[in-house]
Design an enzyme around this catalytic site. Structure first.
Site, PDB file in Angstrom:
ATOM      1  N   LYS A 107      -0.883  -7.132  -9.249  1.00 22.37           N
ATOM      2  CA  LYS A 107      -2.215  -7.371  -8.713  1.00 22.37           C
ATOM      3  C   LYS A 107      -3.045  -6.090  -8.706  1.00 22.37           C
ATOM      4  O   LYS A 107      -4.234  -6.102  -9.041  1.00 22.37           O
ATOM      5  CB  LYS A 107      -2.146  -7.941  -7.297  1.00 22.37           C
ATOM      6  CG  LYS A 107      -3.520  -8.306  -6.730  1.00 22.37           C
ATOM      7  CD  LYS A 107      -3.434  -8.878  -5.342  1.00 22.37           C
ATOM      8  CE  LYS A 107      -4.812  -9.343  -4.862  1.00 22.37           C
ATOM      9  NZ  LYS A 107      -5.869  -8.304  -4.983  1.00 22.37           N
ATOM     10  N   GLU A 108      -2.412  -4.973  -8.311  1.00 21.00           N
ATOM     11  CA  GLU A 108      -3.132  -3.696  -8.305  1.00 21.00           C
ATOM     12  C   GLU A 108      -3.610  -3.337  -9.702  1.00 21.00           C
ATOM     13  O   GLU A 108      -4.740  -2.878  -9.890  1.00 21.00           O
ATOM     14  CB  GLU A 108      -2.226  -2.599  -7.749  1.00 21.00           C
ATOM     15  CG  GLU A 108      -1.941  -2.745  -6.257  1.00 21.00           C
ATOM     16  CD  GLU A 108      -0.735  -1.955  -5.792  1.00 21.00           C
ATOM     17  OE1 GLU A 108      -0.557  -1.833  -4.568  1.00 21.00           O
ATOM     18  OE2 GLU A 108       0.045  -1.483  -6.650  1.00 21.00           O
ATOM     19  N   ASP A 118       8.706   0.148  -1.384  1.00 19.65           N
ATOM     20  CA  ASP A 118       9.210   1.422  -0.864  1.00 19.65           C
ATOM     21  C   ASP A 118      10.600   1.716  -1.426  1.00 19.65           C
ATOM     22  O   ASP A 118      10.915   2.851  -1.803  1.00 19.65           O
ATOM     23  CB  ASP A 118       9.293   1.383   0.668  1.00 19.65           C
ATOM     24  CG  ASP A 118       7.956   1.084   1.326  1.00 19.65           C
ATOM     25  OD1 ASP A 118       6.918   1.274   0.681  1.00 19.65           O
ATOM     26  OD2 ASP A 118       7.979   0.665   2.496  1.00 19.65           O
TER      27      ASP A 118
END
Length: 345
Positions: free
Chosen positions: A219-220, A287
């Protein structure tokens, strides 16, 4: 259904290579620069609807606090056997103090945290019932850090550069990562020959020029490139465009259930299929990926090998509820199990 075996030896690590690389994780010193948060979890059960409004009443049975954001990257590094230097900014408040105590208790350490009395520490409170997220409540300051605070962050990094094996820039759009900070960190890393791995957000997406690995999610990347990345050909084209515009060594597009697309300057883009066989919660998976990538590369893995290892690490944490780090033993078991299954099929 498990994807068909890939016969590429780089993408399918042997047991000796797995142990060689994982054996090099211990003691790797990785700086993590970015937005830290205090994650609070309230877990309970729902047996009735509130008479005051059509919402569930959650009877809390358990409360816990966890390091979030860039602090969770540091936690993953500790659990992988690496030694993080967590550099960030917290407020002069109760949440900041709670986070410092938590970081020290978990072996992450708070020596790299800068206190800014003008900001509040980011807190995210999640309410979970029957393994389902009911809601999340945020308290935070999202403005960019002041120039004098940014200089303190850079000074903290500069003092420890000669002991580092790599740098992670972990951006959550909370204000610690600024364009000028990115440029300064990349310049320092080049001077000391250190790899820089990036987990970006939209605000500074194209400021990360010249980094080692740039790792956006689909999406980014779609938002930044203003194009769809639904097909493999779309993703290859998008990854090449990011390589061109960022002049990075590698781009890794994380694609959720579709795995990862890896592109290098002199390599054809390649897809690494997902290893998440059962998804309970994707919280913190990014992360885990960036922490594992950086540690594996510091231990001598190629970026493709590191991506395979990180893909397995993401699969491990996605099978658990909440923001949890990958454990070294769980990661090794997942890699070895996959290797042995490929040998017998």
């Amino acid at each position: 259904m498990r994807p068909a075996p890939n016969l590429d030896p780089v993408m399918n690590l042997s047991e000796p290579r797995i142990d060689q690389l994982l054996g090099g994780f211990t003691g790797r010193r990785i700086a993590v620069i970015g937005d830290v948060m205090l994650d609070r979890f309230f877990r309970g059960d729902v047996s009735r609807i509130s008479p005051e409004a059509p919402v569930p009443v959650v009877e809390i049975e358990e409360e816990s606090e966890h390091p979030g954001g860039a602090a969770n990257v540091g936690y993953n590094l500790v659990e992988l056997g690496a030694s993080p230097l967590l550099i960030s900014v917290v407020g002069d408040d109760a949440a900041g103090e709670h986070l410092r105590l938590l970081l020290n208790a978990l072996g992450i350490g708070d020596q790299g945290l800068v206190t800014d009395a003008a900001r509040r520490t980011s807190e995210k409170t999640r309410i979970i019932a029957a393994s389902q997220h009911i809601c999340r409540v945020d308290k935070e300051h999202r403005g960019e850090i002041a120039p004098e605070i940014e200089q303190l962050v850079l000074d903290t990094l500069a003092e420890r550069l000669d002991e580092l094996d790599g740098i992670i820039l972990q951006d959550y759009n909370k204000g610690v990562i600024t364009a000028s900070l990115i440029h300064s960190v990349v310049a320092l890393a080049r001077e000391f020959g250190l790899p820089v791995h990036v987990d970006p957000k939209d605000r500074n997406f194209f400021e990360y020029r010249g980094v080692t690995v740039f790792k956006p999610n689909r999406k980014e990347a779609e938002d930044a490139l203003r194009t769809s990345l639904r097909t493999d050909e779309d993703r290859r084209r998008g990854a090449r465009e990011l390589l061109r515009r960022l002049e990075s060594d590698h781009v890794i597009l994380t694609l959720g259930a579709d795995g990862m697309m890896i592109a290098g300057r002199d390599e054809e883009p390649v897809l690494v299929p997902t290893r998440a066989m059962q998804v309970a919660d994707v919280s913190g998976a990014g992360d885990t990926v960036i922490a594992t990538l950086s540690t594996a590369c510091a231990a001598g893995a190629s970026v493709r090998e590191a991506a395979v290892i990180a893909n397995h690490a993401a699969g491990v944490v996605c099978a658990q509820v909440g923001t949890v780090p990958v454990r070294f033993a769980e990661l090794r078991d997942a890699l070895i199990d996959d290797c042995r299954e490929r040998v017998t099929t």
